[in-house]
Scaffold this motif. Structure first.
Motif, PDB file in Angstrom:
ATOM      1  N   LEU A  76      -8.674  -6.946 -13.830  1.00 21.60           N
ATOM      2  CA  LEU A  76      -7.443  -6.867 -14.620  1.00 21.60           C
ATOM      3  C   LEU A  76      -6.821  -5.477 -14.550  1.00 21.60           C
ATOM      4  O   LEU A  76      -6.175  -5.048 -15.487  1.00 21.60           O
ATOM      5  CB  LEU A  76      -7.734  -7.216 -16.082  1.00 21.60           C
ATOM      6  CG  LEU A  76      -8.181  -8.642 -16.347  1.00 21.60           C
ATOM      7  CD1 LEU A  76      -8.366  -8.857 -17.829  1.00 21.60           C
ATOM      8  CD2 LEU A  76      -7.156  -9.628 -15.817  1.00 21.60           C
ATOM      9  N   ARG A  77      -7.034  -4.787 -13.427  1.00 20.59           N
ATOM     10  CA  ARG A  77      -6.516  -3.429 -13.355  1.00 20.59           C
ATOM     11  C   ARG A  77      -5.017  -3.394 -13.633  1.00 20.59           C
ATOM     12  O   ARG A  77      -4.527  -2.594 -14.403  1.00 20.59           O
ATOM     13  CB  ARG A  77      -6.813  -2.833 -11.983  1.00 20.59           C
ATOM     14  CG  ARG A  77      -6.770  -1.342 -12.007  1.00 20.59           C
ATOM     15  CD  ARG A  77      -7.469  -0.755 -10.822  1.00 20.59           C
ATOM     16  NE  ARG A  77      -7.575  -1.708  -9.725  1.00 20.59           N
ATOM     17  CZ  ARG A  77      -8.285  -1.476  -8.646  1.00 20.59           C
ATOM     18  NH1 ARG A  77      -8.946  -0.358  -8.532  1.00 20.59           N
ATOM     19  NH2 ARG A  77      -8.353  -2.357  -7.687  1.00 20.59           N
ATOM     20  N   TRP A  78      -4.298  -4.328 -13.012  1.00 22.30           N
ATOM     21  CA  TRP A  78      -2.839  -4.387 -13.198  1.00 22.30           C
ATOM     22  C   TRP A  78      -2.485  -4.610 -14.669  1.00 22.30           C
ATOM     23  O   TRP A  78      -1.544  -4.057 -15.207  1.00 22.30           O
ATOM     24  CB  TRP A  78      -2.249  -5.494 -12.344  1.00 22.30           C
ATOM     25  CG  TRP A  78      -2.884  -6.822 -12.628  1.00 22.30           C
ATOM     26  CD1 TRP A  78      -4.012  -7.311 -12.048  1.00 22.30           C
ATOM     27  CD2 TRP A  78      -2.467  -7.792 -13.580  1.00 22.30           C
ATOM     28  NE1 TRP A  78      -4.335  -8.519 -12.588  1.00 22.30           N
ATOM     29  CE2 TRP A  78      -3.395  -8.851 -13.516  1.00 22.30           C
ATOM     30  CE3 TRP A  78      -1.401  -7.878 -14.473  1.00 22.30           C
ATOM     31  CZ2 TRP A  78      -3.283  -9.973 -14.320  1.00 22.30           C
ATOM     32  CZ3 TRP A  78      -1.303  -9.006 -15.269  1.00 22.30           C
ATOM     33  CH2 TRP A  78      -2.230 -10.030 -15.189  1.00 22.30           C
ATOM     34  N   TYR A  79      -3.327  -5.432 -15.344  1.00 23.06           N
ATOM     35  CA  TYR A  79      -3.021  -5.795 -16.722  1.00 23.06           C
ATOM     36  C   TYR A  79      -3.200  -4.600 -17.648  1.00 23.06           C
ATOM     37  O   TYR A  79      -2.342  -4.308 -18.485  1.00 23.06           O
ATOM     38  CB  TYR A  79      -3.946  -6.940 -17.131  1.00 23.06           C
ATOM     39  CG  TYR A  79      -3.830  -7.369 -18.567  1.00 23.06           C
ATOM     40  CD1 TYR A  79      -2.723  -8.095 -19.005  1.00 23.06           C
ATOM     41  CD2 TYR A  79      -4.837  -7.080 -19.482  1.00 23.06           C
ATOM     42  CE1 TYR A  79      -2.630  -8.505 -20.314  1.00 23.06           C
ATOM     43  CE2 TYR A  79      -4.744  -7.490 -20.789  1.00 23.06           C
ATOM     44  CZ  TYR A  79      -3.643  -8.201 -21.201  1.00 23.06           C
ATOM     45  OH  TYR A  79      -3.558  -8.609 -22.497  1.00 23.06           O
ATOM     46  N   TYR A  80      -4.313  -3.859 -17.476  1.00 25.69           N
ATOM     47  CA  TYR A  80      -4.531  -2.694 -18.316  1.00 25.69           C
ATOM     48  C   TYR A  80      -3.501  -1.612 -18.022  1.00 25.69           C
ATOM     49  O   TYR A  80      -3.025  -0.926 -18.922  1.00 25.69           O
ATOM     50  CB  TYR A  80      -5.947  -2.154 -18.129  1.00 25.69           C
ATOM     51  CG  TYR A  80      -6.958  -3.002 -18.839  1.00 25.69           C
ATOM     52  CD1 TYR A  80      -6.983  -3.058 -20.224  1.00 25.69           C
ATOM     53  CD2 TYR A  80      -7.848  -3.783 -18.128  1.00 25.69           C
ATOM     54  CE1 TYR A  80      -7.880  -3.856 -20.877  1.00 25.69           C
ATOM     55  CE2 TYR A  80      -8.756  -4.594 -18.778  1.00 25.69           C
ATOM     56  CZ  TYR A  80      -8.770  -4.624 -20.154  1.00 25.69           C
ATOM     57  OH  TYR A  80      -9.659  -5.429 -20.808  1.00 25.69           O
ATOM     58  N   GLY A  81      -3.121  -1.491 -16.726  1.00 25.23           N
ATOM     59  CA  GLY A  81      -2.076  -0.540 -16.365  1.00 25.23           C
ATOM     60  C   GLY A  81      -0.789  -0.848 -17.115  1.00 25.23           C
ATOM     61  O   GLY A  81      -0.166   0.023 -17.736  1.00 25.23           O
ATOM     62  N   LEU A  82      -0.445  -2.137 -17.109  1.00 27.49           N
ATOM     63  CA  LEU A  82       0.768  -2.588 -17.797  1.00 27.49           C
ATOM     64  C   LEU A  82       0.694  -2.253 -19.283  1.00 27.49           C
ATOM     65  O   LEU A  82       1.652  -1.767 -19.884  1.00 27.49           O
ATOM     66  CB  LEU A  82       0.880  -4.099 -17.612  1.00 27.49           C
ATOM     67  CG  LEU A  82       2.270  -4.710 -17.588  1.00 27.49           C
ATOM     68  CD1 LEU A  82       3.004  -4.208 -16.364  1.00 27.49           C
ATOM     69  CD2 LEU A  82       2.180  -6.221 -17.555  1.00 27.49           C
ATOM     70  N   LYS A  83      -0.483  -2.513 -19.877  1.00 23.75           N
ATOM     71  CA  LYS A  83      -0.630  -2.276 -21.306  1.00 23.75           C
ATOM     72  C   LYS A  83      -0.531  -0.778 -21.633  1.00 23.75           C
ATOM     73  O   LYS A  83       0.065  -0.410 -22.631  1.00 23.75           O
ATOM     74  CB  LYS A  83      -1.965  -2.838 -21.800  1.00 23.75           C
ATOM     75  CG  LYS A  83      -1.760  -4.151 -22.504  1.00 23.75           C
ATOM     76  CD  LYS A  83      -2.992  -4.826 -22.977  1.00 23.75           C
ATOM     77  CE  LYS A  83      -3.827  -4.147 -23.994  1.00 23.75           C
ATOM     78  NZ  LYS A  83      -4.934  -4.990 -24.458  1.00 23.75           N
ATOM     79  N   ILE A 137       1.172   1.441 -20.001  1.00 29.63           N
ATOM     80  CA  ILE A 137       2.578   1.829 -19.933  1.00 29.63           C
ATOM     81  C   ILE A 137       3.309   1.391 -21.198  1.00 29.63           C
ATOM     82  O   ILE A 137       4.070   2.138 -21.805  1.00 29.63           O
ATOM     83  CB  ILE A 137       3.246   1.213 -18.686  1.00 29.63           C
ATOM     84  CG1 ILE A 137       2.650   1.843 -17.434  1.00 29.63           C
ATOM     85  CG2 ILE A 137       4.747   1.414 -18.713  1.00 29.63           C
ATOM     86  CD1 ILE A 137       3.013   1.138 -16.165  1.00 29.63           C
ATOM     87  N   GLU A 138       3.014   0.147 -21.622  1.00 29.63           N
ATOM     88  CA  GLU A 138       3.677  -0.364 -22.828  1.00 29.63           C
ATOM     89  C   GLU A 138       3.326   0.489 -24.047  1.00 29.63           C
ATOM     90  O   GLU A 138       4.179   0.792 -24.869  1.00 29.63           O
ATOM     91  CB  GLU A 138       3.260  -1.810 -23.081  1.00 29.63           C
ATOM     92  CG  GLU A 138       4.155  -2.805 -22.368  1.00 29.63           C
ATOM     93  CD  GLU A 138       3.599  -4.220 -22.452  1.00 29.63           C
ATOM     94  OE1 GLU A 138       2.679  -4.453 -23.249  1.00 29.63           O
ATOM     95  OE2 GLU A 138       4.098  -5.066 -21.701  1.00 29.63           O
ATOM     96  N   ASN A 139       2.070   0.863 -24.134  1.00 33.64           N
ATOM     97  CA  ASN A 139       1.644   1.637 -25.287  1.00 33.64           C
ATOM     98  C   ASN A 139       2.236   3.041 -25.266  1.00 33.64           C
ATOM     99  O   ASN A 139       2.518   3.614 -26.308  1.00 33.64           O
ATOM    100  CB  ASN A 139       0.116   1.741 -25.324  1.00 33.64           C
ATOM    101  CG  ASN A 139      -0.508   0.428 -25.722  1.00 33.64           C
ATOM    102  OD1 ASN A 139       0.178  -0.443 -26.264  1.00 33.64           O
ATOM    103  ND2 ASN A 139      -1.775   0.258 -25.431  1.00 33.64           N
ATOM    104  N   ALA A 140       2.400   3.575 -24.050  1.00 32.53           N
ATOM    105  CA  ALA A 140       2.907   4.936 -23.952  1.00 32.53           C
ATOM    106  C   ALA A 140       4.365   5.002 -24.367  1.00 32.53           C
ATOM    107  O   ALA A 140       4.811   5.979 -24.973  1.00 32.53           O
ATOM    108  CB  ALA A 140       2.737   5.440 -22.521  1.00 32.53           C
ATOM    109  N   SER A 141       5.134   3.956 -24.041  1.00 34.43           N
ATOM    110  CA  SER A 141       6.569   4.012 -24.329  1.00 34.43           C
ATOM    111  C   SER A 141       6.844   3.775 -25.808  1.00 34.43           C
ATOM    112  O   SER A 141       6.048   3.190 -26.500  1.00 34.43           O
ATOM    113  CB  SER A 141       7.312   2.981 -23.506  1.00 34.43           C
ATOM    114  OG  SER A 141       6.908   1.695 -23.872  1.00 34.43           O
TER     115      SER A 141
END
Lengths: 258, 278
Positions: free
Chosen positions: A245-252, A254-258
């Protein structure tokens, strides 16, 4: 360097205090039920390193791996099939909800009757107990596939296997893995209990044997072994999950950072 | 948005909800699924694909189940299982809730306890069975040790997550208004944590039932699990299957009960609207 030391102090501080307390409390007493920490570690190596590792630990782990493996593969395949069809879902839902509600250990006497008392029975019991979280989570994950994505892949003419491989499976993956996470402890539990029931080898069998023979330190070392296996399984799973789920955690992130 | 648009939106939404509530096609398909399963079971047994001694036909098992329901002994066993389940849950809750809140609120404690928690949590509860047998003489206490240990972690972890989810602005506001520690916990932390806590209780309820029945099967604590082992040992196989089905029903009842409780306590929370299987 200082940071590292602080992190180490946090990680090891409480365990060290607890072990010290345990050692302190076991000093004065002569209770045969609780071994001293040093004794336990020595006993652990004496009991489990060597022949017993091959005769008891490995077979147990093998049954666990095959059983949960079958549960994960079968659960995912069936889940995708059922998740894609609304009617099939309605058809199977009540039955599946019921099966999930049955406490898996009661399957052991039943499968003992149906299959007999051998390795196959243990593998089947593990698979039959561990499949439900995987199956139900997969169904739910497939069902929750983004409808815009579905429309898009449909209008591009992506059907059948490609759609499952490139759209459904990735979007359901986080939930499928959540199911796998729940399935793993169930697999370990069933591995231990099925061996406690009818077996002449395995971890569960050995631990019960030790207890009946009042071999207390050995019994404790068996519990420690089970704990270590539980931890190892959970660490391996977290590692694999992070990779898949590397892509999924990456996405999360980014979402959390913004 | 004008008033009429809002009214229309609400009307459409409520019509949709009404439609969602009553779905005859779905219910029929579900019933067909159950019947198909029972039919396959019946045929497998009657034709001898599976030895009928070891797999009595579905009809026989269902009749046995109804007969069981008329016996006091059956209900006593159900009561015993539920008692150890309920006591175990209560103990786990009493231990996990305060500990989870205190540790969750303190970053220091959180960091200091992490490794210990990560070490203790994955220890399979059933591994403690021999230990429980040694330490306690009374079967109920043996069961309770195992049930409480299993259920504790489910609740504890959820409470810790819930406490970590508390809004810092709300917390600081409460602090600047001079709320005491207790008031902050009661009025700020608790409402945020409640959905997490209830998820934990739901997970723990299932785990506790599994462990209660397991302890009865393995240790012989009186209850449904023990009845299953007994009826199997004396060769009353139809009864064994009937009791297994009964444990499934008990699991369903507990599940539905916890869900209802959740709906009741979290009517205000958005999670109740869209429900996912956890």
């Amino acid at each position: 360097m200082k940071k590292l030391l602080i992190a180490a102090a946090y990680a090891l501080g409480l365990p060290a205090i607890l072990i010290f307390l345990w050692w302190l409390l076991s000093l004065g007493t002569t209770s045969i039920f609780v071994p001293k920490p040093g004794e336990l570690v020595a006993e652990f190596f004496e009991t489990w390193v060597g022949e017993r590792f091959f005769s008891d630990v490995l077979p147990s782990l093998g049954r666990f791996a095959v059983g949960t493996g079958v549960a994960i593969v079968a659960g995912t395949l069936l889940g995708i099939l059922i998740g894609l069809s609304r009617d099939l879902r309605a058809f199977t839902e009540p039955i599946f909800e019921f099966f999930r509600a049955i406490p898996p250990p009661v399957l052991i006497p039943i499968f003992g009757l149906l299959i007999g008392v051998d390795d196959n029975m243990k593998v089947v019991v593990i698979a039959a107990g561990a499949i439900w979280p995987v199956l139900l989570n997969t169904i739910e994950g497939v069902r929750a596939t983004d409808s815009v994505q579905t429309e898009t892949s449909r209008s591009y003419g992506i059907h059948g296997f490609s759609r499952v491989r490139y759209q459904v499976l990735p979007s359901a993956a986080p939930q499928i893995l959540a199911g796998v996470r729940q399935a793993l402890p169930i697999g370990i539990i069933l591995m231990v209990i099925s061996e406690m029931f009818f077996s002449s080898s395995g971890l569960g069998f050995s631990i019960i044997q030790f207890q009946r023979r009042f071999a207390i330190p050995e019994m404790w070392s068996g519990i420690l072994m089970l704990g270590l296996i539980g931890i190892a399984v959970s660490v391996i799973f977290t590692f694999v999950e992070r990779r898949i789920l590397r892509w999924y955690y990456g996405l999360k992130d980014i979402e959390n950072a913004s | 948005m004008s008033d009429t648009t809002i009214t229309r939106t609400v009307a459409v939404a409520s019509a949709r909800r009404r439609r969602r509530k009553f779905r005859p096609r779905r219910m029929l398909l579900g019933a067909a699924g159950v019947l198909t399963f029972l039919l396959i079971w019946e045929i497998a047994s009657r034709t001898g694909i599976v030895d009928p001694t070891y797999l009595p036909p579905a009809s026989v098992v269902l009749v046995t189940m109804v007969q069981n329901a008329a016996l006091t002994g059956f209900w006593v066993a159900v009561g015993q299982t539920l008692t150890s389940w309920g006591l175990g849950m209560l103990l786990a809750l009493v231990l996990a809730l305060p500990l989870g809140i205190v540790i969750g609120l303190s970053p220091f404690l959180q960091k200091a306890t992490r490794t210990t928690i990560e070490f203790l949590r994955p220890i399979p509860s059933v591994g403690l069975i021999p230990l429980a047998v040694l330490i306690f003489a009374v079967p109920l206490q043996q069961s309770l040790l195992i049930i409480t240990y299993g259920a504790f972690w489910q609740i504890f972890i959820q409470v810790m997550y819930g406490v970590a989810d508390v809004d810092t602005v709300a917390m600081n506001t409460a602090r600047s208004f001079g709320f005491s520690w207790w008031q902050r916990v009661r009025d700020v932390v608790f409402p945020t944590m409640l959905p997490f806590l209830l998820t934990g209780v739901r997970l723990a309820a299932a785990v506790a039932l599994i462990l209660a029945v397991t302890a009865e099967l393995v240790i012989g604590t009186p209850g449904l699990g023990n009845q299953i082992a007994l009826s199997r040992n004396v060769g009353l196989y139809a009864s064994t299957y009937a009791l297994v089905l009964a444990t499934g029903l008990l699991g369903l009842v507990i599940n539905v009960g916890v869900r209802l409780l959740e709906r009741r306590l979290l009517g205000w929370h958005q999670s109740v609207r869209g429900e996912a299987i956890v």
